[in-house]
Design a protein around this motif. Structure first.
Motif, PDB file in Angstrom:
ATOM      1  N   LEU A 176       0.835  -1.205   0.000  1.00 12.41           N
ATOM      2  CA  LEU A 176       0.000   0.000   0.000  1.00 12.41           C
ATOM      3  C   LEU A 176       0.875   1.263   0.000  1.00 12.41           C
ATOM      4  O   LEU A 176       0.595   2.230  -0.712  1.00 12.41           O
ATOM      5  N   SER A 205       3.830   5.534  -5.643  1.00  8.28           N
ATOM      6  CA  SER A 205       3.696   5.495  -7.108  1.00  8.28           C
ATOM      7  C   SER A 205       2.626   6.474  -7.585  1.00  8.28           C
ATOM      8  O   SER A 205       2.807   7.132  -8.625  1.00  8.28           O
ATOM      9  N   PRO A 251     -10.217   3.792 -12.138  1.00  7.12           N
ATOM     10  CA  PRO A 251      -9.445   2.924 -13.061  1.00  7.12           C
ATOM     11  C   PRO A 251      -7.966   3.288 -13.072  1.00  7.12           C
ATOM     12  O   PRO A 251      -7.105   2.406 -13.176  1.00  7.12           O
ATOM     13  N   TRP A 252      -7.663   4.565 -12.935  1.00  8.79           N
ATOM     14  CA  TRP A 252      -6.267   5.027 -12.919  1.00  8.79           C
ATOM     15  C   TRP A 252      -5.553   4.481 -11.680  1.00  8.79           C
ATOM     16  O   TRP A 252      -4.456   3.953 -11.757  1.00  8.79           O
ATOM     17  N   ALA A 279      -5.144   0.675 -11.816  1.00 10.93           N
ATOM     18  CA  ALA A 279      -4.087   0.272 -12.780  1.00 10.93           C
ATOM     19  C   ALA A 279      -2.734   0.336 -12.076  1.00 10.93           C
ATOM     20  O   ALA A 279      -1.910  -0.579 -12.216  1.00 10.93           O
ATOM     21  N   ILE A 280      -2.501   1.401 -11.312  1.00 12.69           N
ATOM     22  CA  ILE A 280      -1.224   1.534 -10.590  1.00 12.69           C
ATOM     23  C   ILE A 280      -1.137   0.463  -9.495  1.00 12.69           C
ATOM     24  O   ILE A 280      -0.094  -0.167  -9.312  1.00 12.69           O
ATOM     25  N   PHE A 282      -0.347  -2.899 -10.968  1.00 12.55           N
ATOM     26  CA  PHE A 282       1.038  -2.894 -11.455  1.00 12.55           C
ATOM     27  C   PHE A 282       2.019  -3.102 -10.299  1.00 12.55           C
ATOM     28  O   PHE A 282       2.923  -3.946 -10.373  1.00 12.55           O
ATOM     29  N   ARG A 283       1.812  -2.376  -9.208  1.00 15.86           N
ATOM     30  CA  ARG A 283       2.721  -2.507  -8.061  1.00 15.86           C
ATOM     31  C   ARG A 283       2.546  -3.860  -7.356  1.00 15.86           C
ATOM     32  O   ARG A 283       3.513  -4.430  -6.863  1.00 15.86           O
TER      33      ARG A 283
END
Lengths: 168, 211
Positions: free
Chosen positions: A41, A47, A63-64, A67-68, A71-72
């Motif tokens: 977290l 990020s 959604p943004w 997405a991050i 990815f992480r």
């Protein structure tokens, strides 16, 4: 987010808190240990901070963020399983590669060691262990009797102070 | 939880007014304009093939150039969309080069069958691959440098799209410059080596575009 892009620190803090609250169950479902959830977290929040210029406030925010987060999370799982796979690797092999990676940084630890020593004792010890001795955040945490997240937060603050001092 | 609050406090202290990144379509069109100018300048320096106008009358040549242009445009827009973590919520655009690539393969397949009797092979061979590589190096470096300022969550595919954009510029340049019509030569020394290099973009993206 729109307010934070305009530099509103309070709105940004509220947004990050709300985002952390939203993401915690998402991560808890996918990770086994509670402290892993906290670590990932924190990585995600950092990020989001780094990538905030890629959000313009005109499209949906979730959604943004997800997405991050995905990815992480994938990054974390990949390195977690890679660590497990390489657990039996000879430490001497690691010692050969670690110094090379450290010297790829814009400047070496030695060149800023004076600035590091001027930091508060705890932060200086953490940076010394991580960048001079080559310990991971997890190993530093065990050595100093702290938890891993606290080590990362402390290192993050130390980097910030160093960056400000070096940019002067 | 205290650490989380500390981190949030520390991050929000750092927040300053920030200009959002431009829309990906604007970004992609800007890259296309720069690459087209580069193509135009180099063609004006090196010249175009002497039979270019006659070649455009042939449907196979026109289709090949149009398919290459399609890849050039789609890969620029795709690389731009892929530089945003959420693909700017335009997923279809990110994968548009695949469609263009399939179209290009179809056109080359058709050109292969239409090449009867086969056009004579030119005297040179790997020089074409080298020329495309040299020509594409500058756009490749430029686009990777720009992409590093963004936050892609599809590192490999971003790298592939970026190299596809750079190398489609190179392929277009050589096709408009060199008077060669042997499909065997084009496939062997223009397109297949480029495809290999483009696949390296997957690894390059993972390495260079990390953030």
């Amino acid at each position: 987010m729109q307010c934070s892009l305009n530099g509103d620190a309070q709105a940004y803090a509220a947004l990050l808190k709300e985002t952390a609250r939203l993401l915690r169950p998402f991560l808890a479902k996918r990770l086994y240990h509670g402290n892993e959830v906290d670590d990932v977290l924190q990585e995600i929040l950092i990020s989001i901070h780094k990538a905030r210029h890629t959000y313009d406030g005109e499209r949906p925010y979730l959604p943004w963020v997800y997405a991050i987060a995905r990815f992480r999370l994938q990054d974390h799982l990949r390195s977690h399983y890679a660590d497990e796979l390489h657990g039996a690797e000879d430490i001497a092999e690691l010692e050969e590669t670690l110094p090379d990676e450290l010297t790829e940084a814009a400047f070496s630890y030695e060149s800023i060691s004076g600035e590091v020593e001027a930091l508060p004792e705890k932060q200086a010890s953490i940076l010394r262990l991580m960048h001079q001795e080559g310990y991971t955040a997890k190993e530093v945490a065990a050595k100093l009797g702290m938890n891993e997240s606290a080590v990362k937060v402390s290192a993050h603050r130390a980097y910030k102070i160093l960056r400000e001092r070096l940019e002067r | 939880m205290d650490n989380m609050d500390d981190l949030i406090a520390s991050l929000s202290k750092e927040v300053t007014p920030l200009k959002p990144a431009p829309h990906p379509l604007r970004l992609g069109l800007k890259w296309l304009a720069i690459a087209t100018a580069y193509l135009a300048v180099t063609l004006s320096i090196f010249g175009v093939r002497p039979d270019l106008m006659q070649q455009f009358i042939k449907p196979v040549f026109s289709a090949e150039i149009m398919a290459l242009c399609g890849i050039f445009i789609a890969s620029a827009l795709s690389a731009a969309v892929l530089s945003f973590p959420d693909l700017h919520q335009k997923r279809a655009l990110a994968f548009a080069p695949l469609l263009m690539f399939a179209l290009f393969v179809g056109v080359m397949g058709f050109a292969w069958h239409a090449d009867q009797p086969p056009a004579p092979l030119p005297m040179h061979s790997f020089e074409c691959t080298l020329s495309i590589l040299m020509f594409s190096l500058l756009p490749a470096l430029a686009i990777f440098n720009v992409l590093r300022r963004y936050a892609s969550t599809h590192l490999s595919y971003s790298g592939i799209a970026a190299l596809l954009f750079a190398f489609s510029t190179g392929a277009l340049w050589l096709r408009l410059y060199e008077a060669t019509d042997s499909v065997v030569h084009l496939i062997e020394w223009h397109y297949l080596p480029i495809m290999g290099v483009i696949l390296v973009g997957g690894w390059l993206g993972k390495t260079v575009l990390k953030w």
